[in-house]
Write an enzyme that holds these catalytic residues in place. Structure first.
Site, PDB file in Angstrom:
ATOM      1  N   LEU A  17       0.880  -1.165   0.000  1.00 60.92           N
ATOM      2  CA  LEU A  17       0.000   0.000   0.000  1.00 60.92           C
ATOM      3  C   LEU A  17       0.921   1.219   0.000  1.00 60.92           C
ATOM      4  O   LEU A  17       1.896   1.253   0.757  1.00 60.92           O
ATOM      5  CB  LEU A  17      -0.895   0.028   1.238  1.00 60.92           C
ATOM      6  CG  LEU A  17      -2.061  -0.962   1.289  1.00 60.92           C
ATOM      7  CD1 LEU A  17      -2.699  -0.953   2.680  1.00 60.92           C
ATOM      8  CD2 LEU A  17      -3.105  -0.640   0.235  1.00 60.92           C
ATOM      9  N   ASP A  18       0.617   2.212  -0.836  1.00 62.80           N
ATOM     10  CA  ASP A  18       1.508   3.366  -0.894  1.00 62.80           C
ATOM     11  C   ASP A  18       1.418   4.177   0.403  1.00 62.80           C
ATOM     12  O   ASP A  18       0.561   3.948   1.252  1.00 62.80           O
ATOM     13  CB  ASP A  18       1.239   4.220  -2.136  1.00 62.80           C
ATOM     14  CG  ASP A  18      -0.128   4.880  -2.125  1.00 62.80           C
ATOM     15  OD1 ASP A  18      -0.437   5.570  -1.136  1.00 62.80           O
ATOM     16  OD2 ASP A  18      -0.877   4.716  -3.106  1.00 62.80           O
ATOM     17  N   LYS A  19       2.314   5.135   0.534  1.00 64.77           N
ATOM     18  CA  LYS A  19       2.472   5.885   1.787  1.00 64.77           C
ATOM     19  C   LYS A  19       1.176   6.552   2.240  1.00 64.77           C
ATOM     20  O   LYS A  19       0.879   6.621   3.436  1.00 64.77           O
ATOM     21  CB  LYS A  19       3.580   6.931   1.611  1.00 64.77           C
ATOM     22  CG  LYS A  19       3.850   7.808   2.825  1.00 64.77           C
ATOM     23  CD  LYS A  19       5.053   8.705   2.556  1.00 64.77           C
ATOM     24  CE  LYS A  19       5.311   9.652   3.725  1.00 64.77           C
ATOM     25  NZ  LYS A  19       4.278  10.700   3.808  1.00 64.77           N
ATOM     26  N   ASP A  20       0.391   7.045   1.307  1.00 60.56           N
ATOM     27  CA  ASP A  20      -0.815   7.783   1.654  1.00 60.56           C
ATOM     28  C   ASP A  20      -2.059   6.903   1.733  1.00 60.56           C
ATOM     29  O   ASP A  20      -3.152   7.407   2.005  1.00 60.56           O
ATOM     30  CB  ASP A  20      -1.048   8.904   0.647  1.00 60.56           C
ATOM     31  CG  ASP A  20       0.058   9.943   0.688  1.00 60.56           C
ATOM     32  OD1 ASP A  20       0.511  10.270   1.806  1.00 60.56           O
ATOM     33  OD2 ASP A  20       0.490  10.412  -0.379  1.00 60.56           O
ATOM     34  N   SER A  21      -1.914   5.605   1.489  1.00 56.26           N
ATOM     35  CA  SER A  21      -3.045   4.683   1.563  1.00 56.26           C
ATOM     36  C   SER A  21      -3.030   3.938   2.887  1.00 56.26           C
ATOM     37  O   SER A  21      -2.020   3.888   3.583  1.00 56.26           O
ATOM     38  CB  SER A  21      -3.007   3.696   0.392  1.00 56.26           C
ATOM     39  OG  SER A  21      -3.115   4.389  -0.844  1.00 56.26           O
TER      40      SER A  21
END
Length: 237
Positions: free
Chosen positions: A101-105
């Site tokens: 999951l990316d940093k903002d997810s």
């Protein structure tokens, strides 16, 4: 009995099989004192296998846990840019994330030391569904139709997503988006192409696993029933 080195490494919890293949390509694996190549096999009872100079020990007891990843963390075991990565260190075992999951997810993320299961879940042939709740703003009229009909993403073919609107309040809406490809930042890129801004992206289900009411930043072990369902569904064994 001989087995492929990447499978041997994954089975012993060093990394996923895909990551083990990269270790072999980088020349970081030796077999009986020489650099091993991708595609080679070895016998765990007879041969000596090292990764970065360290012996590959016997396979540890398998561990399976679910994390509710908060925003602000990256999905990697280490990060050269100094971003926060570790949320499951207190489980007492070396585990790695299955997917990312990316940093903002935020949301559901499976961790394990079972490289074989990780590879099976990540392999495209299993088409493991991932369910997201995505809060968006922008061109809301017909948004779900535009997203579900999308077949090209920035010039790259993609498989269709299943999209439905869960709610709308004013100029924002919450969409349920189901995909199984998991290309890099796929949903964010799809939304941008459809004229939408992503305000929040949260994974709530992966394959047979449901996030439920697990608090943000917390983890728990999978139950026996969850593990049985995970391994027994859709050919993932």
């Amino acid at each position: 009995m001989e087995e492929r080195l990447q499978k041997w490494i994954a089975r012993c919890g060093i990394s996923s099989r895909r990551a083990a293949e990269e270790l072999l390509r980088q020349g970081r694996v030796t077999l009986n004192g020489r650099v091993a190549g991708l595609g080679e096999s070895g016998d765990p009872e007879r041969d000596t296998l090292l990764v970065d100079g360290r012996p590959v020990a016997a396979a540890p007891e398998p561990v399976y846990l679910m994390l509710n990843k908060p925003r602000g963390y990256v999905t990697t075991l280490s990060d050269e840019r100094g971003r926060k990565t570790e949320l499951v260190a207190d489980c007492g075992r070396r585990v790695f994330p299955v997917g990312r999951l990316d940093k903002d997810s935020e949301g559901l993320l499976l961790f394990t030391n079972d490289g074989t299961l990780a590879q099976q879940l990540l392999h495209p042939r299993h088409q493991v569904d991932k369910v997201y709740q995505v809060t968006v703003s922008g061109a809301l009229e017909g948004a779900e139709e535009r997203l579900s009909r999308m077949r090209m993403l920035e010039g790259e073919p993609i498989q269709p997503a299943q999209v439905r609107r869960l709610s709308q309040k004013g100029e924002t809406a919450v969409l349920e988006v189901i995909i199984h490809q998991g290309k890099n930042r796929q949903i964010r890129r799809m939304c941008r192409q459809a004229g939408l801004s992503v305000l929040r992206l949260r994974r709530v289900q992966e394959h047979t696993l449901h996030l439920g009411n697990l608090p943000s930043g917390k983890w728990r072990y999978l139950t026996d029933e969850e593990l049985q369902d995970l391994k027994g569904s859709d050919g993932v064994e």
